[in-house]
Design a protein around this motif. Structure first.
Motif, PDB file in Angstrom:
ATOM      1  N   LEU A 166       0.873  -1.175   0.000  1.00 21.00           N
ATOM      2  CA  LEU A 166       0.000   0.000   0.000  1.00 21.00           C
ATOM      3  C   LEU A 166       0.907   1.221   0.000  1.00 21.00           C
ATOM      4  CD1 LEU A 166      -2.306  -1.661   2.551  1.00 21.00           C
ATOM      5  CD2 LEU A 166      -3.149  -0.808   0.355  1.00 21.00           C
ATOM      6  N   GLY A 167       1.173   1.714  -1.206  1.00 21.75           N
ATOM      7  CA  GLY A 167       2.101   2.824  -1.341  1.00 21.75           C
ATOM      8  C   GLY A 167       1.466   4.185  -1.186  1.00 21.75           C
ATOM      9  N   ASP A 168       0.148   4.248  -1.324  1.00 22.84           N
ATOM     10  CA  ASP A 168      -0.602   5.499  -1.207  1.00 22.84           C
ATOM     11  C   ASP A 168      -1.736   5.269  -0.215  1.00 22.84           C
ATOM     12  OD1 ASP A 168      -1.940   7.881  -1.468  1.00 22.84           O
ATOM     13  OD2 ASP A 168      -2.464   7.615  -3.583  1.00 22.84           O
ATOM     14  N   LEU A 169      -1.664   5.914   0.934  1.00 16.88           N
ATOM     15  CA  LEU A 169      -2.649   5.691   1.989  1.00 16.88           C
ATOM     16  C   LEU A 169      -3.913   6.526   1.832  1.00 16.88           C
ATOM     17  CD1 LEU A 169      -0.425   5.445   5.188  1.00 16.88           C
ATOM     18  CD2 LEU A 169      -0.943   3.718   3.464  1.00 16.88           C
ATOM     19  N   ALA A 170      -3.902   7.497   0.936  1.00 13.22           N
ATOM     20  CA  ALA A 170      -5.046   8.402   0.819  1.00 13.22           C
ATOM     21  C   ALA A 170      -6.373   7.673   0.588  1.00 13.22           C
ATOM     22  CB  ALA A 170      -4.795   9.434  -0.275  1.00 13.22           C
ATOM     23  N   PRO A 171      -6.448   6.667  -0.295  1.00  5.90           N
ATOM     24  CA  PRO A 171      -7.738   6.001  -0.497  1.00  5.90           C
ATOM     25  C   PRO A 171      -8.293   5.345   0.768  1.00  5.90           C
ATOM     26  CG  PRO A 171      -6.227   5.452  -2.275  1.00  5.90           C
ATOM     27  CD  PRO A 171      -5.427   6.151  -1.229  1.00  5.90           C
ATOM     28  N   LEU A 172      -7.419   4.923   1.665  1.00  2.00           N
ATOM     29  CA  LEU A 172      -7.876   4.241   2.871  1.00  2.00           C
ATOM     30  C   LEU A 172      -8.603   5.180   3.826  1.00  2.00           C
ATOM     31  CD1 LEU A 172      -4.827   1.923   3.590  1.00  2.00           C
ATOM     32  CD2 LEU A 172      -6.848   1.473   2.203  1.00  2.00           C
ATOM     33  N   MET A 173      -8.411   6.471   3.641  1.00  2.00           N
ATOM     34  CA  MET A 173      -9.138   7.431   4.468  1.00  2.00           C
ATOM     35  C   MET A 173     -10.639   7.353   4.213  1.00  2.00           C
ATOM     36  SD  MET A 173      -6.605  10.719   4.033  1.00  2.00           S
ATOM     37  CE  MET A 173      -7.743  11.821   4.869  1.00  2.00           C
ATOM     38  N   ARG A 174     -11.016   6.833   3.044  1.00  2.94           N
ATOM     39  CA  ARG A 174     -12.435   6.747   2.679  1.00  2.94           C
ATOM     40  C   ARG A 174     -12.986   5.332   2.808  1.00  2.94           C
ATOM     41  NH1 ARG A 174     -13.088   8.376  -2.882  1.00  2.94           N
ATOM     42  NH2 ARG A 174     -10.847   8.241  -3.257  1.00  2.94           N
ATOM     43  N   THR A 175     -12.351   4.528   3.664  1.00 11.19           N
ATOM     44  CA  THR A 175     -12.854   3.195   3.971  1.00 11.19           C
ATOM     45  C   THR A 175     -13.266   3.133   5.433  1.00 11.19           C
ATOM     46  OG1 THR A 175     -10.732   2.260   4.694  1.00 11.19           O
ATOM     47  CG2 THR A 175     -11.196   2.230   2.317  1.00 11.19           C
ATOM     48  N   SER A 176     -14.053   2.127   5.771  1.00  9.72           N
ATOM     49  CA  SER A 176     -14.454   1.947   7.166  1.00  9.72           C
ATOM     50  C   SER A 176     -13.265   1.570   8.048  1.00  9.72           C
ATOM     51  CB  SER A 176     -15.557   0.895   7.269  1.00  9.72           C
ATOM     52  OG  SER A 176     -15.107  -0.352   6.778  1.00  9.72           O
ATOM     53  N   MET A 177     -12.186   1.056   7.446  1.00 10.85           N
ATOM     54  CA  MET A 177     -10.978   0.754   8.217  1.00 10.85           C
ATOM     55  C   MET A 177     -10.441   1.984   8.923  1.00 10.85           C
ATOM     56  SD  MET A 177      -8.721  -1.872   5.886  1.00 10.85           S
ATOM     57  CE  MET A 177      -8.802  -0.895   4.380  1.00 10.85           C
ATOM     58  N   ASN A 178     -10.730   3.145   8.368  1.00  9.81           N
ATOM     59  CA  ASN A 178     -10.174   4.356   8.965  1.00  9.81           C
ATOM     60  C   ASN A 178     -10.808   4.680  10.312  1.00  9.81           C
ATOM     61  OD1 ASN A 178      -8.032   6.155   8.549  1.00  9.81           O
ATOM     62  ND2 ASN A 178      -9.479   7.832   8.139  1.00  9.81           N
ATOM     63  N   ASN A 179     -11.904   4.018  10.645  1.00  6.66           N
ATOM     64  CA  ASN A 179     -12.440   4.163  11.997  1.00  6.66           C
ATOM     65  C   ASN A 179     -11.463   3.613  13.028  1.00  6.66           C
ATOM     66  OD1 ASN A 179     -14.853   5.219  10.977  1.00  6.66           O
ATOM     67  ND2 ASN A 179     -15.786   3.194  10.800  1.00  6.66           N
ATOM     68  N   THR A 180     -10.609   2.710  12.575  1.00  9.01           N
ATOM     69  CA  THR A 180      -9.571   2.135  13.437  1.00  9.01           C
ATOM     70  C   THR A 180      -8.209   2.755  13.181  1.00  9.01           C
ATOM     71  OG1 THR A 180     -10.740   0.026  13.536  1.00  9.01           O
ATOM     72  CG2 THR A 180      -8.394  -0.010  14.082  1.00  9.01           C
ATOM     73  N   LEU A 181      -7.899   3.015  11.915  1.00  7.77           N
ATOM     74  CA  LEU A 181      -6.573   3.522  11.558  1.00  7.77           C
ATOM     75  C   LEU A 181      -6.387   5.001  11.875  1.00  7.77           C
ATOM     76  CD1 LEU A 181      -6.181   1.723   8.105  1.00  7.77           C
ATOM     77  CD2 LEU A 181      -5.093   1.092  10.271  1.00  7.77           C
ATOM     78  N   HIS A 182      -7.458   5.773  11.757  1.00 11.28           N
ATOM     79  CA  HIS A 182      -7.420   7.220  12.048  1.00 11.28           C
ATOM     80  C   HIS A 182      -6.396   7.970  11.197  1.00 11.28           C
ATOM     81  CE1 HIS A 182     -10.123   6.361  15.305  1.00 11.28           C
ATOM     82  NE2 HIS A 182      -9.231   5.620  15.948  1.00 11.28           N
ATOM     83  N   ILE A 183      -6.293   7.593   9.932  1.00 10.45           N
ATOM     84  CA  ILE A 183      -5.392   8.311   9.021  1.00 10.45           C
ATOM     85  C   ILE A 183      -6.007   9.663   8.692  1.00 10.45           C
ATOM     86  CG2 ILE A 183      -4.235   8.264   6.776  1.00 10.45           C
ATOM     87  CD1 ILE A 183      -4.723   5.196   6.781  1.00 10.45           C
ATOM     88  N   ASP A 184      -5.233  10.731   8.847  1.00  9.94           N
ATOM     89  CA  ASP A 184      -5.681  12.044   8.395  1.00  9.94           C
ATOM     90  C   ASP A 184      -4.854  12.448   7.182  1.00  9.94           C
ATOM     91  OD1 ASP A 184      -3.208  12.929   9.404  1.00  9.94           O
ATOM     92  OD2 ASP A 184      -4.091  13.641  11.273  1.00  9.94           O
ATOM     93  N   ALA A 185      -5.161  13.605   6.621  1.00 12.84           N
ATOM     94  CA  ALA A 185      -4.505  14.012   5.376  1.00 12.84           C
ATOM     95  C   ALA A 185      -2.996  14.148   5.549  1.00 12.84           C
ATOM     96  CB  ALA A 185      -5.108  15.319   4.867  1.00 12.84           C
ATOM     97  N   ALA A 186      -2.581  14.690   6.685  1.00 16.53           N
ATOM     98  CA  ALA A 186      -1.150  14.879   6.918  1.00 16.53           C
ATOM     99  C   ALA A 186      -0.433  13.537   7.009  1.00 16.53           C
ATOM    100  CB  ALA A 186      -0.930  15.693   8.188  1.00 16.53           C
ATOM    101  N   GLU A 187      -1.039  12.585   7.723  1.00 13.31           N
ATOM    102  CA  GLU A 187      -0.394  11.287   7.851  1.00 13.31           C
ATOM    103  C   GLU A 187      -0.446  10.510   6.537  1.00 13.31           C
ATOM    104  OE1 GLU A 187       0.018   8.094  11.338  1.00 13.31           O
ATOM    105  OE2 GLU A 187      -2.049   8.264  10.599  1.00 13.31           O
ATOM    106  N   ALA A 188      -1.539  10.650   5.801  1.00 13.51           N
ATOM    107  CA  ALA A 188      -1.630   9.977   4.510  1.00 13.51           C
ATOM    108  C   ALA A 188      -0.477  10.395   3.607  1.00 13.51           C
ATOM    109  CB  ALA A 188      -2.965  10.275   3.841  1.00 13.51           C
TER     110      ALA A 188
END
Length: 260
Positions: A166-188
């Protein structure tokens, strides 16, 4: 596009849910045969800041480091011990680090943990290091090659093979996984390898030809952004793509060890 579906794997793999039990059983059976194995060697104070080590029956030619996947939220090295077989059969030591899982750690913290684990592994070994990892583990070994990480052990790395990374984390911000991962734009941005320049170390991005389109695109984008090798393993899906690590004579292991 439904990104939850795009990054789902089990539902698109025949008997996909059975792989986890199969891996666990294979790992237990493999460990039972490894009299010299070291399980749970600490590299930090947290419970999951440990790594496992498997030794060949000869003086090791170097060390293969395998980082497990699980979307940074699941699994452990003990689920994948059997993947060390290819390395030890080829005469290499194999180290498999664990890390704190989300939501107890952010991805940036997991990145730092893997860097610390490799530092500890390097401090107690000699010879070249070969890094590989699958899915989230592919992301983590790719992060070790980014220009914002500086460590003495990087000079010992001979080759890195991120598998289905997973070289680009931005798409994961729009998945339900992000309820656990808490990726924000800066971290993505900071934790996405595609937004960093790679170190001058050989890298080959590996992906299964039968993987979900999202993973095929992720692999293509990372290889393209970095200008590195890109292998599409025919007919392999997201779960069986790692099986090459078990076989010293597989193209995957020969590529990792640069013997092909």
């Amino acid at each position: 596009m439904d990104l939850d579906d795009a990054y789902a794997n089990s539902a698109y793999i025949p008997d996909g849910e059975r792989y986890f039990a199969r891996w666990a059983n294979d790992a237990v059976a493999f460990r039972a045969l490894q009299s010299g194995a070291q399980i749970g060697v600490p590299y930090g104070p947290a419970p999951r800041q440990t790594f496992d080590v498997f030794q060949p029956n000869v003086t090791p030619k170097g060390t293969v480091v395998i980082v497990h996947g699980g979307y940074w939220m699941a699994c452990s090295p003990q689920d994948f011990s059997h993947l060390a077989k290819g390395a030890i059969d080829a005469g290499y030591r194999c180290a498999m680090p664990s890390y704190t899982l989300a939501p107890d750690a952010r991805i940036s913290e997991i990145t730092a943990e893997i860097a610390s684990a490799i530092a500890e592994i390097a401090a107690h070994t000699q010879g070249p290091l070969y890094l590989t990892g699958h899915s989230a583990g592919g992301h983590l070994v790719a992060r070790m090659m980014c220009d914002d990480i500086s460590a003495d052990w990087q000079s010992r790395i001979a080759h890195v093979v991120p598998i289905s990374p997973l070289g680009d984390l931005a798409p994961l911000m729009r998945t339900s996984m992000n309820n656990t991962l808490h990726i924000d734009a800066a971290e993505a941005r900071s934790e996405s390898p595609i937004h960093h320049q790679p170190l001058d170390i050989p890298v080959t991005v590996w992906v299964g030809g039968a993987e979900r389109p999202a993973f095929l695109q992720q692999a293509k984008d990372l290889a393209g952004a970095w200008g590195v090798g890109h292998v599409i393993d025919p007919d392999r899906h997201h779960f069986d793509v790692i099986e090459g690590l078990q076989d010293a004579d597989s193209l995957m292991m020969k590529t990792l060890l640069q013997t092909c």
